[in-house]
Design a protein around this motif. Sequence first.
Motif, PDB file in Angstrom:
ATOM      1  N   ARG A 270     -74.579  99.734 -43.095  1.00 30.62           N
ATOM      2  CA  ARG A 270     -75.901  99.394 -42.559  1.00 30.62           C
ATOM      3  C   ARG A 270     -76.089  97.879 -42.514  1.00 30.62           C
ATOM      4  N   ASN A 271     -75.624  97.176 -43.531  1.00 31.01           N
ATOM      5  CA  ASN A 271     -75.756  95.719 -43.540  1.00 31.01           C
ATOM      6  C   ASN A 271     -74.974  95.081 -42.391  1.00 31.01           C
TER       7      ASN A 271
ATOM      8  N   TRP B 185     -82.104 104.505 -37.138  1.00 33.47           N
ATOM      9  CA  TRP B 185     -82.989 104.382 -38.299  1.00 33.47           C
ATOM     10  C   TRP B 185     -83.849 105.625 -38.491  1.00 33.47           C
TER      11      TRP B 185
ATOM     12  N   LYS C 193     -83.717  97.676 -41.846  1.00 37.45           N
ATOM     13  CA  LYS C 193     -83.870  97.218 -43.232  1.00 37.45           C
ATOM     14  C   LYS C 193     -84.774  98.157 -44.027  1.00 37.45           C
TER      15      LYS C 193
ATOM     16  N   THR D  27     -74.674 101.543 -47.474  1.00 39.40           N
ATOM     17  CA  THR D  27     -75.294 100.216 -47.465  1.00 39.40           C
ATOM     18  C   THR D  27     -74.391  99.167 -46.832  1.00 39.40           C
TER      19      THR D  27
ATOM     20  N   GLU E 296     -73.384 106.012 -39.501  1.00 44.66           N
ATOM     21  CA  GLU E 296     -73.389 104.561 -39.294  1.00 44.66           C
ATOM     22  C   GLU E 296     -72.124 104.131 -38.543  1.00 44.66           C
TER      23      GLU E 296
ATOM     24  N   THR F  64     -85.422 101.388 -43.659  1.00 48.82           N
ATOM     25  CA  THR F  64     -84.806 102.664 -44.022  1.00 48.82           C
ATOM     26  C   THR F  64     -83.669 102.473 -45.020  1.00 48.82           C
ATOM     27  N   ARG F  65     -82.950 101.354 -44.917  1.00 49.07           N
ATOM     28  CA  ARG F  65     -81.934 101.043 -45.938  1.00 49.07           C
ATOM     29  C   ARG F  65     -82.582 100.907 -47.311  1.00 49.07           C
ATOM     30  N   ASP F  66     -83.670 100.169 -47.372  1.00 48.32           N
ATOM     31  CA  ASP F  66     -84.323  99.916 -48.655  1.00 48.32           C
ATOM     32  C   ASP F  66     -84.985 101.174 -49.216  1.00 48.32           C
TER      33      ASP F  66
ATOM     34  N   THR G  48     -82.368 103.473 -50.642  1.00 43.91           N
ATOM     35  CA  THR G  48     -81.846 102.871 -51.870  1.00 43.91           C
ATOM     36  C   THR G  48     -82.782 103.153 -53.040  1.00 43.91           C
TER      37      THR G  48
ATOM     38  N   VAL H  84     -82.216 108.270 -40.728  1.00 47.95           N
ATOM     39  CA  VAL H  84     -82.391 108.091 -42.172  1.00 47.95           C
ATOM     40  C   VAL H  84     -83.757 108.625 -42.601  1.00 47.95           C
TER      41      VAL H  84
END
Length: 201
Positions: free
Chosen positions: A141-142, A178, A37, A138, A77, A39-41, A44, A181
């Motif tokens: 990743r989700n 992760w 989460k 995204t 991913e 690294t996704r955020d 973004t 990223v």
Amino acid sequence: MRKVMITFVAMMLTLQVSRAQKLWTEADRKYTVDNLKRTRDEITREVENLTDTQWHFHESPDRWSIAEVVEHLALWEIIWAREISIGTRSKPQPELNKTSRPDSYYANWIMEDTPHKSPDFSRPTGFIKGKDNLTFFTKLRNQHIAFTDTTRADMRSCFEFTGTDARRNMHQVYIFQWGHVDRHMRQIRKIKAHPNYPKAQ
């Protein structure tokens, strides 16, 4: 009735032993999900407000744009998903932990300063435009986060299929995922720091 009770007790004991022997702990799960989460955020926040010109700026003709970096992350991913799917559907091999490298080896390797050469199958096509690359990443990743948050697989007992003497377990694959990223976040920030990087409109 007695046979039923004996069978029930045996099943419960088997379940308890199975749980006791599980190597991938709930703390491991939380650590993994939190970093997926995070690294996704972070990526973004880093790219969601870029202009089209900023997305497609190249430091030089042989360097990737931010759009291509994010596409590359999205392609990985898919690769991680396949690797984890195969690993978790295969017979657990906890004994391989005796010869596997420590988690720190993979965390350090993915973040080392030495350039890594991307294999051909993960090189960006450049066909996806701008922010669509972030949407691509995204969404995938989700899906990973949802799976990791609920799976019953023992990620430290499931290993990848390679010919090496020190194979990675799936928890270590997640560290690569992760960490990958984080590694490319450095690249994106380097692109944005270039003197010719377009200014926001």
